[in-house]
Design a protein around this motif. Structure first.
Motif, short mmCIF file in Angstrom:
data_model
loop_
_atom_site.label_atom_id
_atom_site.label_comp_id
_atom_site.label_asym_id
_atom_site.label_seq_id
_atom_site.Cartn_x
_atom_site.Cartn_y
_atom_site.Cartn_z
N ASN A 161 57.93 14.94 13.23
CA ASN A 161 57.68 13.85 12.30
C ASN A 161 58.61 12.67 12.56
O ASN A 161 58.28 11.52 12.21
CB ASN A 161 57.83 14.32 10.86
CG ASN A 161 56.56 14.97 10.32
OD1 ASN A 161 55.46 14.56 10.69
ND2 ASN A 161 56.69 15.97 9.49
N ASN A 164 56.82 10.76 15.22
CA ASN A 164 55.67 10.10 14.60
C ASN A 164 56.09 8.93 13.73
O ASN A 164 55.38 7.91 13.66
CB ASN A 164 54.87 11.11 13.78
CG ASN A 164 54.08 12.06 14.67
OD1 ASN A 164 53.89 11.79 15.85
ND2 ASN A 164 53.63 13.16 14.11
N LEU A 165 57.21 9.06 13.05
CA LEU A 165 57.72 7.96 12.24
C LEU A 165 58.03 6.76 13.13
O LEU A 165 57.70 5.61 12.79
CB LEU A 165 58.98 8.38 11.47
CG LEU A 165 59.61 7.31 10.58
CD1 LEU A 165 58.66 6.90 9.47
CD2 LEU A 165 60.94 7.81 10.01
N SER A 182 49.34 6.20 8.96
CA SER A 182 50.38 6.98 8.28
C SER A 182 49.88 8.33 7.81
O SER A 182 50.67 9.18 7.40
CB SER A 182 50.95 6.19 7.10
OG SER A 182 49.93 5.78 6.21
N PHE A 185 51.47 11.79 8.96
CA PHE A 185 52.61 12.48 8.34
C PHE A 185 52.15 13.69 7.52
O PHE A 185 52.97 14.53 7.15
CB PHE A 185 53.40 11.52 7.45
CG PHE A 185 54.02 10.38 8.21
CD1 PHE A 185 54.92 10.62 9.23
CD2 PHE A 185 53.67 9.06 7.93
CE1 PHE A 185 55.49 9.56 9.95
CE2 PHE A 185 54.22 8.01 8.63
CZ PHE A 185 55.13 8.26 9.65
N LYS A 194 56.27 16.29 4.20
CA LYS A 194 55.22 15.29 4.43
C LYS A 194 55.45 14.05 3.58
O LYS A 194 55.42 12.92 4.07
CB LYS A 194 53.85 15.90 4.11
CG LYS A 194 53.42 17.04 5.02
CD LYS A 194 52.12 17.65 4.52
CE LYS A 194 51.70 18.84 5.37
NZ LYS A 194 50.47 19.48 4.85
N PHE A 197 58.59 11.90 4.65
CA PHE A 197 58.36 11.03 5.81
C PHE A 197 57.39 9.90 5.48
O PHE A 197 57.57 8.77 5.93
CB PHE A 197 57.86 11.85 7.00
CG PHE A 197 58.96 12.50 7.79
CD1 PHE A 197 59.66 11.78 8.74
CD2 PHE A 197 59.31 13.81 7.56
CE1 PHE A 197 60.69 12.36 9.46
CE2 PHE A 197 60.34 14.41 8.27
CZ PHE A 197 61.03 13.68 9.23
N PHE A 198 56.38 10.20 4.68
CA PHE A 198 55.45 9.15 4.27
C PHE A 198 56.17 8.10 3.42
O PHE A 198 55.98 6.89 3.61
CB PHE A 198 54.29 9.76 3.47
CG PHE A 198 53.30 8.75 2.99
CD1 PHE A 198 52.39 8.16 3.87
CD2 PHE A 198 53.26 8.37 1.65
CE1 PHE A 198 51.48 7.22 3.43
CE2 PHE A 198 52.35 7.42 1.20
CZ PHE A 198 51.46 6.85 2.09
#
Length: 404
Positions: A161, A164-165, A182, A185, A194, A197-198
């Motif tokens: 994550n 991905n961020l 987004s 996430f 989840k 990170f979102f």
């Protein structure tokens, strides 16, 4: 497995030879509306404007308003993050030619390796996708949507994550619309992870909005630079701007008809998908499922919210690997694959017809009528995808509620 890879590599080389050595001018002349300067084709034009903006920024210009370094004096209409790409003018050919060609080949390779080319239907679909006007336009202008495309595929592969961020934040700060990405996430990890990170991504986005607000206002002032006309559009807005419809109906009636047709297609897809067995095993643990979900979110969001150039259709590719893996489980999927093939063939024909005869007043009505057919094919496809996407979300929600 090794033989399959050799077959794929041979096909990649074949495609690259066609695009760069054998038929480059023919392909772009026949299927792509080129970016021209003094009636001369200007290759990788969407990429070059970024580096001309970097050059002018170093000279003290506010490139969101004035960019005389660009050959067409186009303003910078992307995020400021792109202005910090390291650029050394003495290596101009490396930036303007070799980087686009390199990433175009990576783009082609990624597409090819998602297909089983021993199946004739997949071979045809793969070839049609690569030489589709949307893919050719993206490669000819080397729009950064190609880089976003590659990074988002990486985000679907990634188990991190943190990575991905970094990916989603970067592509969002570069071109704004990937904020819808987004959703990645929610692909992995526990619920708390989840949402953390979102939430972190949303915080980064609002900090970006605060810092970039003045520049965003300037970009909006020059929105015609990134708003597609009806011949180059992939958007629900395209229906209103199509001359043959505008000459018959007022805007309000066109909007109402668009909503009615979209709703009918959506309800059909949403209702029919309830019986689709292939959706019952849909899981974010599967790469192709994640790719399908992300591609569906992007295509639905950009189609109904933005007036896009049709190179953004390249994200339709994200749907194909999952659909191909389920063709044996449901006849509806086979028909959807056939629809993809038919639509891409028609897209080639309609684009060729508009390029050859679009400026000829004797063919104006015919070319606009062809565009109308393309518009409704798009409306059907995206509304159908929207219905399937909502059904998937409901299924995943019910599974999550059952576990709780």
């Amino acid at each position: 497995m090794l033989k399959d890879k050799k077959y794929n590599i041979a096909f990649i080389l074949f495609i690259v030879l066609i695009i760069y050595l054998i038929f480059p001018k023919i392909l772009y002349y026949v299927f792509v509306f080129p970016l021209a300067v003094n009636e001369t084709g200007y290759l990788f034009g969407d990429w070059s404007v970024i580096f001309s903006a970097i050059e002018c920024k170093l000279l003290g210009y506010d490139v969101f308003v004035l960019n005389p370094c660009d050959i067409k004096s186009r303003q910078h209409v992307y995020g400021s993050i792109l202005l910090y790409i390291p650029y050394f003018k003495e290596y101009v050919n490396f930036y303007s030619i070799y980087i686009p060609i390199f990433f175009n080949i990576i783009f082609i390779s990624i597409i090819v390796f998602h297909f089983n080319l021993k199946k004739i239907s997949e071979l045809i679909l793969c070839f049609l996708f690569i030489i589709s006007p949307s893919a050719l336009l993206a490669m000819e202008r080397f729009n950064i949507d190609i880089l976003i495309f590659l990074l988002l595929i990486l985000s679907c592969y990634s188990r991190s994550n943190f990575l991905n961020l970094a990916i989603i934040s970067s592509v969002t700060l570069a071109k704004f619309y990937p904020i819808v990405c987004s959703v990645v996430f929610f692909f992995r990890g526990k619920n708390l992870t989840k949402f953390c990170f979102f939430g972190l991504f949303i915080l980064i986005f609002f900090i970006f909005l605060y810092l970039e607000l003045d520049n965003l206002k300037k970009i909006y002032t020059f929105k015609t630079q990134f708003t597609a006309g009806h011949q180059l559009s992939f958007s629900a807005y395209n229906i209103i701007s199509t001359p043959v419809l505008a000459s018959i109906l007022s805007d309000i009636y066109i909007i109402i008809l668009t909503l009615i047709f979209s709703f009918i297609f959506f309800i059909f897809s949403f209702s029919f998908s309830k019986k689709m067995s292939f959706l019952k095993d849909f899981s974010f643990n599967d790469y192709k499922s994640r790719l399908f979900f992300l591609g569906s979110v992007i295509c639905v969001a950009v189609y109904f919210v933005f007036n896009n150039y049709y190179y953004r259709e390249i994200f339709l590719f994200f749907l194909i690997p999952y659909l191909l893996s389920k063709t044996d489980k449901n006849s509806f999927i086979k028909y959807l694959i056939y629809f993809f093939i038919g639509r891409h063939i028609f897209f080639l024909f309609s684009n060729y017809f508009n390029l050859m005869y679009g400026m000829n007043s004797n063919f104006m009505y015919a070319t606009d009528s062809v565009l109308v057919i393309k518009v409704f094919l798009d409306l059907f496809l995206i509304s159908t995808i929207f219905g399937i996407l909502v059904r998937i979300c409901i299924n995943l929600f019910n599974i999550q509620r059952t576990r709780l």
